[in-house]
Write a protein that holds these residues in place. Structure first.
Motif, PDB file in Angstrom:
ATOM      1  N   VAL A  20      35.852  48.016  30.901  1.00 47.94           N
ATOM      2  CA  VAL A  20      36.707  46.999  31.742  1.00 47.94           C
ATOM      3  C   VAL A  20      36.017  45.435  31.459  1.00 47.94           C
ATOM      4  O   VAL A  20      36.783  44.624  31.282  1.00 47.94           O
ATOM      5  CB  VAL A  20      36.478  47.125  33.047  1.00 47.94           C
ATOM      6  CG1 VAL A  20      36.765  46.314  34.096  1.00 47.94           C
ATOM      7  CG2 VAL A  20      37.099  48.443  33.607  1.00 47.94           C
ATOM      8  N   LYS A  21      34.806  45.550  31.066  1.00 44.71           N
ATOM      9  CA  LYS A  21      34.242  44.306  30.814  1.00 44.71           C
ATOM     10  C   LYS A  21      34.899  43.562  29.663  1.00 44.71           C
ATOM     11  O   LYS A  21      35.146  42.378  29.381  1.00 44.71           O
ATOM     12  CB  LYS A  21      32.640  44.245  30.856  1.00 44.71           C
ATOM     13  CG  LYS A  21      31.961  42.948  30.457  1.00 44.71           C
ATOM     14  CD  LYS A  21      30.337  43.262  30.370  1.00 44.71           C
ATOM     15  CE  LYS A  21      29.554  41.988  30.230  1.00 44.71           C
ATOM     16  NZ  LYS A  21      28.132  41.998  30.061  1.00 44.71           N
ATOM     17  N   GLN A  39      30.760  42.208  39.320  1.00 47.61           N
ATOM     18  CA  GLN A  39      31.835  43.056  38.856  1.00 47.61           C
ATOM     19  C   GLN A  39      31.511  44.468  39.039  1.00 47.61           C
ATOM     20  O   GLN A  39      32.560  45.290  39.291  1.00 47.61           O
ATOM     21  CB  GLN A  39      32.128  42.537  37.453  1.00 47.61           C
ATOM     22  CG  GLN A  39      32.718  41.067  37.118  1.00 47.61           C
ATOM     23  CD  GLN A  39      34.135  41.054  37.847  1.00 47.61           C
ATOM     24  OE1 GLN A  39      34.690  42.145  38.004  1.00 47.61           O
ATOM     25  NE2 GLN A  39      34.243  39.756  38.129  1.00 47.61           N
ATOM     26  N   LEU A  43      34.052  47.073  41.359  1.00 48.46           N
ATOM     27  CA  LEU A  43      34.630  48.275  40.624  1.00 48.46           C
ATOM     28  C   LEU A  43      34.340  49.492  41.676  1.00 48.46           C
ATOM     29  O   LEU A  43      35.060  50.092  41.802  1.00 48.46           O
ATOM     30  CB  LEU A  43      34.409  48.423  39.221  1.00 48.46           C
ATOM     31  CG  LEU A  43      35.082  47.885  38.154  1.00 48.46           C
ATOM     32  CD1 LEU A  43      34.297  47.908  36.685  1.00 48.46           C
ATOM     33  CD2 LEU A  43      36.288  48.222  38.076  1.00 48.46           C
ATOM     34  N   PHE A  52      41.681  55.603  38.018  1.00 46.95           N
ATOM     35  CA  PHE A  52      41.212  55.324  36.650  1.00 46.95           C
ATOM     36  C   PHE A  52      41.523  56.457  35.751  1.00 46.95           C
ATOM     37  O   PHE A  52      41.191  57.774  36.057  1.00 46.95           O
ATOM     38  CB  PHE A  52      39.641  55.145  36.480  1.00 46.95           C
ATOM     39  CG  PHE A  52      39.343  53.944  37.336  1.00 46.95           C
ATOM     40  CD1 PHE A  52      39.572  52.718  36.592  1.00 46.95           C
ATOM     41  CD2 PHE A  52      38.660  53.826  38.514  1.00 46.95           C
ATOM     42  CE1 PHE A  52      39.034  51.532  37.135  1.00 46.95           C
ATOM     43  CE2 PHE A  52      38.486  52.322  39.019  1.00 46.95           C
ATOM     44  CZ  PHE A  52      38.510  51.414  38.316  1.00 46.95           C
ATOM     45  N   CYS A  66      44.488  52.001  34.985  1.00 47.07           N
ATOM     46  CA  CYS A  66      44.076  51.994  36.255  1.00 47.07           C
ATOM     47  C   CYS A  66      45.240  51.546  36.908  1.00 47.07           C
ATOM     48  O   CYS A  66      45.937  50.519  36.852  1.00 47.07           O
ATOM     49  CB  CYS A  66      42.904  51.046  36.526  1.00 47.07           C
ATOM     50  SG  CYS A  66      42.264  51.170  38.579  1.00 47.07           S
ATOM     51  N   PHE A  78      44.748  47.922  35.516  1.00 45.60           N
ATOM     52  CA  PHE A  78      44.143  47.378  34.371  1.00 45.60           C
ATOM     53  C   PHE A  78      45.174  48.273  33.143  1.00 45.60           C
ATOM     54  O   PHE A  78      45.340  49.461  33.619  1.00 45.60           O
ATOM     55  CB  PHE A  78      42.662  47.864  34.089  1.00 45.60           C
ATOM     56  CG  PHE A  78      41.751  47.389  34.969  1.00 45.60           C
ATOM     57  CD1 PHE A  78      41.401  46.036  34.806  1.00 45.60           C
ATOM     58  CD2 PHE A  78      41.107  47.918  35.911  1.00 45.60           C
ATOM     59  CE1 PHE A  78      40.655  45.438  35.555  1.00 45.60           C
ATOM     60  CE2 PHE A  78      40.192  47.427  36.785  1.00 45.60           C
ATOM     61  CZ  PHE A  78      39.968  46.162  36.686  1.00 45.60           C
ATOM     62  N   ILE A  80      43.823  48.363  29.483  1.00 40.44           N
ATOM     63  CA  ILE A  80      43.050  47.893  28.312  1.00 40.44           C
ATOM     64  C   ILE A  80      43.084  48.923  27.117  1.00 40.44           C
ATOM     65  O   ILE A  80      42.597  50.172  27.334  1.00 40.44           O
ATOM     66  CB  ILE A  80      41.518  47.891  28.953  1.00 40.44           C
ATOM     67  CG1 ILE A  80      41.605  46.738  30.295  1.00 40.44           C
ATOM     68  CG2 ILE A  80      40.453  47.213  27.943  1.00 40.44           C
ATOM     69  CD1 ILE A  80      40.309  46.771  30.929  1.00 40.44           C
TER      70      ILE A  80
END
Length: 148
Positions: A20-21, A39, A43, A52, A66, A78, A80
């Protein structure tokens, strides 16, 4: 493409946070400033584990997805992809998988948001027929209305 979605286990928080980062750091940093502790807490407290999923291709982790159910839609938080899996059509394949899931669940649309500064994501979602439904200084909300 043989895409598998594997639920993220609760003991996989550190790998999840790392992905995520890596995926959102640049945008968060430019808009709000990045704070690791904030952060991490976000989460852990504002998301549910069953939202997730690791994206796996041939048994290898290719990214993170997600999403959650919201009334008559699915909302994507998300998507990613690991750098080695970008620009190969995988994102499009995953979004088609989400579309099929939404249709199977009799959902009316898929929603998501992206940062105004993330032009690449905006272009990607618009290429999949997502329409801008709302925007402000920092975010753009998009929706794709399904015709299942």
């Amino acid at each position: 493409m043989d895409i598998k979605l594997r639920p993220v286990a609760e003991n996989e928080f550190e790998p999840l946070f790392h992905v995520v980062k890596r995926g959102i750091y640049r945008d968060i940093e430019s808009v709000f400033g990045w704070d690791d502790a904030f952060q991490r807490d976000r989460l852990k407290t504002q998301y549910q584990w069953h939202w997730f999923h690791w994206i796996e291709i041939k048994g290898k982790r290719a990214g993170l997805l997600c999403y959650k159910s919201v009334e008559q839609s699915l909302h994507v938080h998300f998507l990613i992809l690991e750098p080695g899996y970008q620009n190969q059509g995988l994102g499009k394949s995953i979004m088609h998988l989400i579309h099929r899931t939404a249709c199977d669940q009799k959902r009316e649309c898929i929603t998501l948001s992206c940062f105004q500064c993330n032009e690449r994501a905006l272009h990607f979602y618009q290429s999949l027929n997502y329409e801008i439904v709302e925007s402000d200084e920092d975010f753009i909300s998009l929706a794709c209305y399904l015709h299942c």
